[in-house]
Write a protein that holds these residues in place. Structure first.
Motif, PDB file in Angstrom:
ATOM      1  N   ASP A 195       0.855  -1.183   0.000  1.00 27.60           N
ATOM      2  CA  ASP A 195       0.000   0.000   0.000  1.00 27.60           C
ATOM      3  C   ASP A 195       0.896   1.241   0.000  1.00 27.60           C
ATOM      4  O   ASP A 195       0.679   2.194  -0.747  1.00 27.60           O
ATOM      5  N   HIS A 199       1.263   3.996  -2.851  1.00 25.92           N
ATOM      6  CA  HIS A 199       1.089   5.440  -2.576  1.00 25.92           C
ATOM      7  C   HIS A 199       2.212   6.239  -3.249  1.00 25.92           C
ATOM      8  O   HIS A 199       1.974   7.272  -3.866  1.00 25.92           O
ATOM      9  N   HIS A 262      -5.783   2.765  -6.557  1.00 22.76           N
ATOM     10  CA  HIS A 262      -6.739   3.087  -5.497  1.00 22.76           C
ATOM     11  C   HIS A 262      -8.146   3.300  -6.048  1.00 22.76           C
ATOM     12  O   HIS A 262      -9.125   2.849  -5.460  1.00 22.76           O
ATOM     13  N   HIS A 276      -8.067  -3.449   1.740  1.00 24.10           N
ATOM     14  CA  HIS A 276      -7.303  -2.420   1.042  1.00 24.10           C
ATOM     15  C   HIS A 276      -5.948  -2.902   0.513  1.00 24.10           C
ATOM     16  O   HIS A 276      -5.633  -2.710  -0.667  1.00 24.10           O
ATOM     17  N   ASN A 280      -5.370  -3.586  -3.430  1.00 27.27           N
ATOM     18  CA  ASN A 280      -4.444  -2.768  -4.217  1.00 27.27           C
ATOM     19  C   ASN A 280      -3.454  -3.638  -4.974  1.00 27.27           C
ATOM     20  O   ASN A 280      -3.092  -3.337  -6.109  1.00 27.27           O
TER      21      ASN A 280
HETATM   22 ZN    ZN Z   1      -3.768   3.071   0.196  1.00 28.17          ZN
END
Ligand code: ZN
Ligand code: NAD
Length: 360
Positions: A195, A199, A262, A276, A280
């Motif tokens: 994650d 990002h 996302h 999540h 992803n």
């Molecule tokens: Zn995230």
């Protein structure tokens, strides 16, 4: 042109064993002996004395163990708030979240809803919160989401999965103790760690990029490469660095935006409940055309750590289900604009998204 005036976490402790300072930190924030601190704790720690016995409860303080198997819901926040109000008639001194993104988001949302009328779903969106939250502390036990620094708390409501984005959302205090992440299972370590990697990728490749976001994104990206690709790194070093990567990754997107992975994983998670981190990864695995180099690197990291990403989770969906995912995804306009540019609607069509989802 007006620039965002971004609130930051005003106090942070970093260090292995720093969790032991929680008692001292809370002592000065106690309103009175009848106003408890409420500890929202991931139930993975129930019966794990090395952590649970160190939660400094005093007077009427309460520990509420909560499962992180499902991501936070607005209704769950509402019922926690109701319970807390009923049992703490003289007020609450603060809320302390101990866990991953799920528990951190719950703690932020509960702290907000203790001082704001109505239901949590009324505040999903941007700057809808009217009153400051009560004092809230975040203590991550797994690294990657950046929830410890962000000004949002992502909740699934009856109509949408959307954050409560507000100046009152960030924690008043964060304790970064990398030792707390020592028992995270490898798969989960990878999913949540990715994650953070994602990002960075989405921030650094976005049209919203600026020097603020880039400075944090570059550091987080550098750390991710070291953690996930370098053989020489020790376990403790890796834990320490991932905790800081998560922080920087969160800071990077604070002043830019996330992107394609996302936008698509939100749709998937709304329909299928996919969490999540893993969601992803499932999406990012299929995004070569948007992030060619970065997806290649992701696949290398995946191989190196023997991680398998689930496949075929959209294989048996019908058209109406694809529509639900696509609607949620397309509604996240800033994410698409950041990822693809102002003319994103020409490129990101419903058919395009369906074709991508079908590969996942
Ligand atoms: Zn995230
Ligand atoms: P999580 O909190 O959902 O936890 C994942 C799993 O790891 C759970 O099974 C949990 O019990 C386990 N776990 C956590 N710490 C552990 C430990 N020390 N030892 C063993 N097991 C442990 O995971 P996450 O990926 O950190 O968070 C995902 C959530 O974060 C989602 O709800 C997502 O929406 C949210 N999120 C929020 C933001 C934000 O800015 N607010 C950003 C990204 C994601």
């Amino acid at each position: 042109m007006s620039y965002k005036n971004f609130p930051m976490v005003p106090r942070v402790v970093f260090g292995r064993g720093s969790f032991n300072q929680l008692s001292e930190i809370l002592a000065s924030k106690r309103l009175n002996v009848h106003a408890p601190f409420v500890f929202l704790v991931d139930d993975v720690f129930k019966g794990k004395a090395w952590l649970s016995s160190r939660i400094p409860i005093a007077y009427d303080d309460k520990i509420i163990y909560i499962s992180a198997n499902e991501e936070p819901k607005t209704s769950q926040v509402d019922s926690l708030v109701e319970d807390i109000i009923l049992t703490s008639r003289q007020g609450t001194s603060g809320v302390v979240g101990i866990g991953g993104g799920t528990l951190l988001d719950l703690a932020k949302a509960v702290a907000i809803m203790l001082t704001n009328e109505g239901e949590a779903k009324d505040y999903q969106g941007w700057d809808l919160v009217k009153n400051p939250a009560i004092y809230h502390v975040g203590i991550p036990t797994i690294s990657g989401t950046g929830a410890e620094v962000s000004r949002t708390t992502v909740l699934t409501g009856p109509e949408k999965k959307l954050g409560i984005n507000s100046d009152f959302t960030p924690f008043d205090q964060v304790i970064l103790d990398p030792e707390l992440t020592k028992e995270v299972p490898t798969d989960q370590w990878f999913y949540t760690g990715m994650d953070c990697y994602i990002h960075c990728v989405e921030s650094l490749n976005g049209t919203y990029l600026n020097a603020f976001s880039q400075s944090y994104g570059d550091i987080a990206m550098h750390l991710c490469k070291e953690i996930f690709l370098n053989d020489a790194i020790s376990e403790t070093e890796s834990q320490d660095k991932l905790m800081m990567a998560s922080w920087h990754g969160g800071m990077s997107i604070a002043y830019s935006q996330v992107g394609v992975a996302h936008a698509m994983s939100y749709g998937m998670s709304y329909l299928l409940g996919t969490k999540h981190g893993i969601g992803n990864c499932i999406v990012f695995n299929q995004l070569e055309e948007f992030y060619p180099e970065e997806v290649k690197l992701f696949k290398e990291m995946k191989r190196k750590h023997h991680i398998t990403i689930p496949k075929g989770i959209c294989a048996n969906l019908d058209d109406s289900e694809f529509d639900i995912m696509i609607n949620i995804s397309l509604s996240l306009e800033p994410l698409w604009e950041n990822a693809v540019g102002k003319n994103w609607k020409k490129i990101i069509t419903r058919d395009k998204l369906k074709e991508l989802y079908q590969k996942m």
